[in-house]
Design an enzyme around this catalytic site. Structure first.
Site, short mmCIF file in Angstrom:
data_model
loop_
_atom_site.label_atom_id
_atom_site.label_comp_id
_atom_site.label_asym_id
_atom_site.label_seq_id
_atom_site.Cartn_x
_atom_site.Cartn_y
_atom_site.Cartn_z
N ASP A 132 0.85 -1.20 0.00
CA ASP A 132 0.00 0.00 0.00
C ASP A 132 0.88 1.25 0.00
OD1 ASP A 132 -2.30 -1.52 0.18
OD2 ASP A 132 -2.68 -1.11 2.30
N ARG A 185 -1.36 -0.58 -8.51
CA ARG A 185 -2.76 -0.28 -8.16
C ARG A 185 -2.86 1.25 -8.18
NH1 ARG A 185 -3.77 -0.97 -2.17
NH2 ARG A 185 -4.29 -3.13 -2.57
C1 LIG Z 1 -8.80 -1.29 -3.21
C2 LIG Z 1 -8.36 0.04 -2.70
C3 LIG Z 1 -7.09 0.19 -2.20
C4 LIG Z 1 -6.64 1.45 -1.77
N1 LIG Z 1 -5.34 1.60 -1.37
C5 LIG Z 1 -4.89 2.83 -1.04
C6 LIG Z 1 -3.52 3.06 -0.75
O1 LIG Z 1 -2.68 2.15 -0.75
N2 LIG Z 1 -3.14 4.35 -0.45
C7 LIG Z 1 -4.03 5.40 -0.45
O2 LIG Z 1 -3.62 6.54 -0.22
N3 LIG Z 1 -5.34 5.19 -0.72
C8 LIG Z 1 -5.79 3.95 -1.01
N4 LIG Z 1 -7.11 3.78 -1.31
C9 LIG Z 1 -8.10 4.86 -1.03
C10 LIG Z 1 -8.22 5.82 -2.21
O3 LIG Z 1 -7.03 6.57 -2.33
C11 LIG Z 1 -9.41 6.78 -2.02
O4 LIG Z 1 -9.24 7.51 -0.84
C12 LIG Z 1 -10.76 6.08 -1.96
O5 LIG Z 1 -10.82 4.98 -2.78
C13 LIG Z 1 -11.88 7.06 -2.37
O6 LIG Z 1 -11.68 7.48 -3.69
P1 LIG Z 1 -12.61 7.04 -4.93
O7 LIG Z 1 -11.70 6.72 -6.05
O8 LIG Z 1 -13.51 5.96 -4.54
O9 LIG Z 1 -13.33 8.38 -5.35
P2 LIG Z 1 -14.10 9.54 -4.58
O10 LIG Z 1 -14.13 10.68 -5.51
O11 LIG Z 1 -13.55 9.75 -3.20
O12 LIG Z 1 -15.53 8.92 -4.42
C14 LIG Z 1 -16.37 8.64 -5.55
C15 LIG Z 1 -17.63 8.00 -5.06
O13 LIG Z 1 -17.33 6.72 -4.51
C16 LIG Z 1 -18.12 6.43 -3.38
N5 LIG Z 1 -17.24 6.31 -2.21
C17 LIG Z 1 -15.93 6.61 -2.13
N6 LIG Z 1 -15.43 6.36 -0.91
C18 LIG Z 1 -16.47 5.89 -0.18
C19 LIG Z 1 -16.62 5.46 1.16
N7 LIG Z 1 -15.61 5.45 2.01
N8 LIG Z 1 -17.84 5.03 1.56
C20 LIG Z 1 -18.88 5.02 0.71
N9 LIG Z 1 -18.80 5.43 -0.58
C21 LIG Z 1 -17.63 5.86 -1.01
C22 LIG Z 1 -19.09 7.57 -3.26
O14 LIG Z 1 -20.24 7.26 -3.98
C23 LIG Z 1 -18.35 8.72 -3.91
O15 LIG Z 1 -19.19 9.72 -4.37
C24 LIG Z 1 -7.55 2.54 -1.80
C25 LIG Z 1 -8.82 2.39 -2.32
C26 LIG Z 1 -9.24 1.17 -2.78
C27 LIG Z 1 -10.60 1.05 -3.38
#
Ligand SMILES: Cc1cc2nc3c(=O)[nH]c(=O)nc-3n(C[C@H](O)[C@H](O)[C@H](O)COP(=O)(O)OP(=O)(O)OC[C@H]3O[C@@H](n4cnc5c(N)ncnc54)[C@H](O)[C@@H]3O)c2cc1C
Length: 308
Positions: A132, A185
């Site tokens: 991560d 990723r």
């Molecule tokens: C598999 C995976 C691994 C990850 N690994 C890392 C990592 O190693 N380092 C790191 O910095 N970040 C990591 N993240 C977190 C990532 O950086 C984002 O903070 C997170 O995924 C929210 O961004 P989004 O792309 O979903 O878009 P956003 O613009 O934040 O959200 C888009 C839409 O997705 C939905 N959504 C998003 N988050 C949520 C939530 N928590 N609960 C409910 N609905 C939600 C909502 O409908 C929202 O309107 C990871 C995320 C995933 C999915």
């Protein structure tokens, strides 16, 4: 960054609140929205259930920033046990590891040795380790370790990295990682970063995410697009259709408990989906970052508190 998001990210670092929350029964109950349970067995059960729905899994034993080498070794033991259990039960799951939990801050050499051992173990059982990405102060150190492990011919392909689209540097990093043949990723990024290193506006982060995902999808290396954002997903699916890139050449990744409807729809459309399943007693920072991402999650929390 919206003030609410910053506030929750700041709270995710509060040690006092963390101690209180992680020990409270109510806290554990609330965390179950995003965390599969407290024990390895809970995580394996959740993985089996997600596999049955046609999705791959990555398991995260929660915990960040240990303060001694001993703690790091103990955290690594959990991942070794997971690799064995995944193989024994024939689960379709890999592991996601934070290097600060493996001692990156107290002893970077130890963290590198642990990452190497985990990649060796993963190779032996036919599995894969995803490292991560944490806050930007650790990006270089994290990339350095993953690159060196991947550069060992016997471990090539057993380890992968995460790139955050909110960082200005990510275009350059992605070019280098593709040249190295490393699996990436791509996520947007979950930490509080200053404008010198990260895009401050969502439109810019999203624009960068789309550009980076096109680069990755064109590379013929198996990468993961981690997002719940339908706009990001639509941009990716439109791009692969246009370029005739097979759905088998990449995967979408989403968090346990987030947008399960979207996860199921993508599987039905023939895409690979991997669900990130966190488990363990140190759930507080992870949980607070999930609240930071979506104000509606805070309402959900408030409703549960009122019900108590
Ligand atoms: C598999 C995976 C691994 C990850 N690994 C890392 C990592 O190693 N380092 C790191 O910095 N970040 C990591 N993240 C977190 C990532 O950086 C984002 O903070 C997170 O995924 C929210 O961004 P989004 O792309 O979903 O878009 P956003 O613009 O934040 O959200 C888009 C839409 O997705 C939905 N959504 C998003 N988050 C949520 C939530 N928590 N609960 C409910 N609905 C939600 C909502 O409908 C929202 O309107 C990871 C995320 C995933 C999915």
């Amino acid at each position: 960054m919206p003030p609410m998001r910053s506030a929750f990210i700041a709270l995710s670092r509060n040690r006092l609140l963390r101690g209180l929350a992680e020990r409270s029964r109510l806290g554990v109950r609330l965390s179950s929205r995003f965390v599969a349970g407290m024990e390895i067995e809970d995580a394996l059960r959740a993985a089996e259930s997600v596999n049955k729905q046609g999705m791959h899994v990555t398991l995260d034993s929660l915990g960040e920033s240990v303060s001694s080498g001993e703690e790091a070794e103990k955290a690594a033991d959990v991942y070794h046990a997971l690799l064995d259990a995944i193989a024994e039960r024939k689960l379709d799951a890999n592991i996601s590891v934070k290097l600060t939990q493996m001692g990156l801050i107290v002893d970077p050499q130890l963290a590198e040795a642990i990452a190497t051992n985990l990649a060796e173990h993963a190779k032996y059982v036919g599995n894969f380790v995803r490292i991560d990405m944490e806050d930007s102060a650790l990006t270089d150190a994290t990339l350095g370790i993953v690159r060196r492990v991947h550069a060992r011919p016997e471990l090539r392909g057993s380890i992968g990295i995460v790139i955050q689209a909110y960082l200005h540097r990510s275009q350059m990093d992605v070019d280098r990682l593709i040249a190295d043949g490393l699996r990436v990723r791509l996520c947007k990024g979950a930490y509080n970063e200053p404008p010198e290193v990260a895009f401050a506006h969502k439109e810019d982060v999203d624009g960068n995410y789309v550009q980076l995902s096109k680069k990755l999808l064109s590379s013929s290396i198996y990468h993961g697009l981690a997002t719940h954002d339908e706009k990001m997903i639509t941009a990716a699916t439109a791009f692969v259709k246009k370029r005739r890139i097979s759905p088998s050449q990449f995967e979408f990744q989403m968090l346990y408990g987030v947008r399960r409807d979207l996860q199921r729809n993508l599987v039905a459309e023939g895409y690979n989906v991997r669900v990130y399943i966190p488990f363990g007693r140190e759930w507080y920072p992870y949980f607070m970052r999930r609240l930071a991402e979506r104000p509606a999650n805070v309402l959900f929390l408030a409703k549960n508190l009122l019900r108590k």
